[in-house]
Design an enzyme around this catalytic site. Structure first.
Site, PDB file in Angstrom:
ATOM      1  CG  HIS A 207       4.052   0.784   3.401  1.00 35.99           C
ATOM      2  ND1 HIS A 207       3.651   2.385   3.109  1.00 35.99           N
ATOM      3  CD2 HIS A 207       3.301   0.755   4.392  1.00 35.99           C
ATOM      4  CE1 HIS A 207       2.641   2.939   3.444  1.00 35.99           C
ATOM      5  NE2 HIS A 207       2.216   1.685   4.235  1.00 35.99           N
TER       6      HIS A 207
ATOM      7  CD  GLN B   4      -1.157  -0.116   3.745  1.00 37.09           C
ATOM      8  OE1 GLN B   4      -1.306   0.630   4.428  1.00 37.09           O
ATOM      9  NE2 GLN B   4      -1.874  -1.069   3.794  1.00 37.09           N
TER      10      GLN B   4
ATOM     11  NE  ARG C 194      -7.420  -2.824   0.705  1.00 36.78           N
ATOM     12  CZ  ARG C 194      -8.492  -2.226   1.559  1.00 36.78           C
ATOM     13  NH1 ARG C 194      -7.908  -1.658   2.619  1.00 36.78           N
ATOM     14  NH2 ARG C 194      -9.401  -1.869   0.981  1.00 36.78           N
TER      15      ARG C 194
END
Length: 267
Positions: free
Chosen positions: A136, A58, A156
């Site tokens: 990340h 995300q 996402r």
């Protein structure tokens, strides 16, 4: 002094074996415990995160981007302090090498994006500052404290087939497609104070015992305090691990001679 209420958040990647400060064995998999910020001090959110599986890949927009998009909310810089990690546990932050927009969009679609990320082996004491726009993911087997701008805007990019919405267009519009800057990572020793974040949106320090004069100078005014392995005294009350309190200032807190705690404050 305000003792913040907690909210346990069930997650598909959470755990039923929580630390004892949060009840130990529980029936439902809990992924996060939030300290609910009071309305007069709601720019920051502090939470514990517990993982048994990988979280989604995300990213989050910046405050400048949310303003430009008319979302009416701040963006999300965040940071992680790892408290415990199983052998082999990893965090993904940034890309191994810079990629272009076309390659990133294709990787989001086919799920190969996680293989393009830099995965960092972690253990207790690893600290990472995650600026907005950084792609990340948190891996399995990790317990950490997250301090973040209080924002729920998450894009996402990949979610391992879980039945949740993905945000390809929104994510591609804001995601950095570069490696993670090394200076945002610190490896902390088991004891000792450390300055972790000094802006642009918040400051964060780990204290071992009472703060030194330099820390006290930087933290004028109200702040959040989280004891990690000690008990603090505040306005006649004891603040224990697993709790978070809003204090009028550092002078209002009585710290032990040794013992780790976090203090945080918006900039």
């Amino acid at each position: 002094m305000i003792l913040l209420s907690t909210r346990s958040v069930a997650k598909p990647w959470g755990r039923t074996d929580l630390p004892q400060i949060f009840g130990g064995s529980v029936a439902k998999a809990i992924g996060e415990v939030w300290f609910e910020p009071p309305s007069e001090f709601d720019a920051l959110l502090i939470k514990y995160i517990f993982t048994s599986e990988k979280l989604s890949v995300q990213c989050h927009p910046s405050s400048d981007q949310t303003l430009a998009m008319g979302l009416g909310k701040q963006g999300k810089d965040e940071c992680w302090l790892v408290l415990d990690a199983q052998p082999g546990a990893q965090l993904a932050i940034g890309f191994e090498r810079e990629i272009d927009d076309e390659a990133m969009r294709a990787a989001m679609q086919d799920g190969s994006i996680e293989r393009l990320l830099s995965w960092y082996p972690v253990s207790a004491g690893d600290f990472f500052y995650i600026p907005a726009n950084t792609v990340h993911a948190i891996g399995a087997g990790i317990t950490l404290v997250e301090v973040q701008q209080n924002s729920d805007i998450t894009y996402r990019l990949y979610d391992y087939g879980r039945p949740r919405a993905l945000h390809f267009e929104e994510g591609a519009a804001v995601a950095l497609r570069k490696p993670y800057p090394a200076h945002h990572h610190q490896r902390l020793t088991a004891t000792g104070s450390a300055q972790l974040v000094d802006g642009p949106h918040f400051r964060l320090d780990r204290l071992d015992g009472a703060p030194d004069p330099a820390v006290a100078t930087r933290y004028a005014g109200s702040l959040l305090v989280v004891p990690l392995d000690c008990h603090l005294s505040l306005a006649g009350s004891t603040i224990a691990p697993g709790q978070c309190a809003l204090a009028d200032g550092l002078a209002a807190i009585t710290f032990p001679a040794t013992g780790l705690s976090l203090i945080a404050q918006p900039v």
